[in-house]
Design a protein around this motif. Structure first.
Motif, short mmCIF file in Angstrom:
data_model
loop_
_atom_site.label_atom_id
_atom_site.label_comp_id
_atom_site.label_asym_id
_atom_site.label_seq_id
_atom_site.Cartn_x
_atom_site.Cartn_y
_atom_site.Cartn_z
N THR A 105 0.83 -1.21 0.00
CA THR A 105 0.00 0.00 0.00
C THR A 105 0.86 1.26 0.00
N ASP A 106 0.22 2.39 -0.23
CA ASP A 106 0.93 3.67 -0.16
C ASP A 106 1.55 3.87 1.21
N ALA A 107 0.83 3.46 2.25
CA ALA A 107 1.34 3.63 3.61
C ALA A 107 2.61 2.82 3.83
N ASP A 112 8.51 2.68 4.41
CA ASP A 112 9.79 2.13 3.99
C ASP A 112 10.74 3.21 3.51
N LEU A 113 10.23 4.12 2.72
CA LEU A 113 11.07 5.20 2.21
C LEU A 113 11.51 6.16 3.32
N PRO A 156 8.70 -3.40 -0.72
CA PRO A 156 9.30 -2.15 -1.15
C PRO A 156 10.82 -2.08 -0.96
N THR A 157 11.37 -3.09 -0.29
CA THR A 157 12.77 -3.02 0.14
C THR A 157 13.74 -2.81 -1.02
#
Length: 260
Positions: A105-107, A112-113, A156-157
């Motif tokens: 998800t966006d969250a 992660d970023l 996302p990693t």
């Protein structure tokens, strides 16, 4: 090879355990003043005591959630107050959260970023003027081998780590005229606390020792690496011995990555 970091001050995020603790211990034993940042005060204090047992200089523990800009700013001020300078920044905080692209998800992307990319940007930006003024500095970004060889299901990693590798190259170019060297270390299979989690989830009836040995069979060197081996490479990059090394992304993975 003896490495001397006397007179240097290092800040290490995610410094209360695993690779961060190993690097902080190695730096401190090599003469550096060391500040470790992490979220949990109890774990930080335990780590500080362990580091202090081998340290030749000051050891500072600073509670900080590096995913938050205001906390990084406060931590920077605390380090400057406690150590008086910042020569070495090690951006180590992070997780290995992965999943199918459609499930991220966006969250999750933002978390992660914030933790892996923006934390490194913010801390390096705060330390940069100190390094530039003295014409000496080191920034070490701890990534993983997925940054060079992203795999399906790695979001996302792998994306945030690949961005960290690009950041490394940009900062190396900007820092070079000022004596600031910037490199990345890419983690492969290393024995840390995370392996205990893998063991609980995937280990079946195997002991932890057997699980580590079995998992290490997939590595060309035939074993998993140790946190101390990783810390040795970081300590080298932080020293004057690595004075002609910048803008690199070095695999510390026993030969696992398909990309050099």
């Amino acid at each position: 090879m003896e490495i001397d970091l006397s007179g240097r001050a290092a800040v290490i995020t995610g410094g209360s355990r695993g690779l961060g603790l190993a690097m902080a211990t190695r730096f401190a034993a090599s003469g550096a003043d060391v500040a470790i940042l992490a979220r949990r005060p109890d774990a930080l204090e335990e780590a500080r005591k362990a580091i202090a047992a081998v340290a030749k200089g000051k050891v500072l523990a600073v509670p900080c959630d590096v995913s938050k800009a205001d906390e990084i700013a406060r931590a920077h001020d605390a380090v400057m107050s406690g150590l008086g300078r910042i020569d070495i920044v090690v951006n180590n905080a992070g997780t290995s959260r992965t999943g199918a692209f459609e499930d991220v998800t966006d969250a999750i992307w933002q978390e992660d970023l914030d933790l892996k990319l923006f934390a490194a940007i913010r801390l390096a930006r705060l330390a940069w003027p100190h390094m530039r003024e003295r014409r000496w500095g080191r920034v070490i970004n701890v990534l993983n081998i997925g940054a060079k060889a992203p795999r399906a299901g790695g979001c996302p990693t792998v994306v945030s780590r690949a961005a960290g590798m690009a950041l490394t190259k940009v900062l190396a170019g900007e820092g070079a005229p000022h004596g600031i060297l910037v490199n990345a270390l890419l983690v492969g299979l290393i024995v840390t606390e995370q392996v205990k989690t893998w063991h609980r989830l995937r280990g079946g009836n195997m002991s932890l020792k057997d699980f580590i040995a079995k998992t290490g069979e997939a590595v060309p060197l035939g074993r998993m690496g140790t946190a101390e081996e990783f810390a040795n490479m970081a300590c080298f990059l932080a020293s004057d011995l690595a004075g002609y090394v910048t803008g690199t992304a070095i695999n510390v993975d026993g030969g696992s990555s398909p990309v050099v």
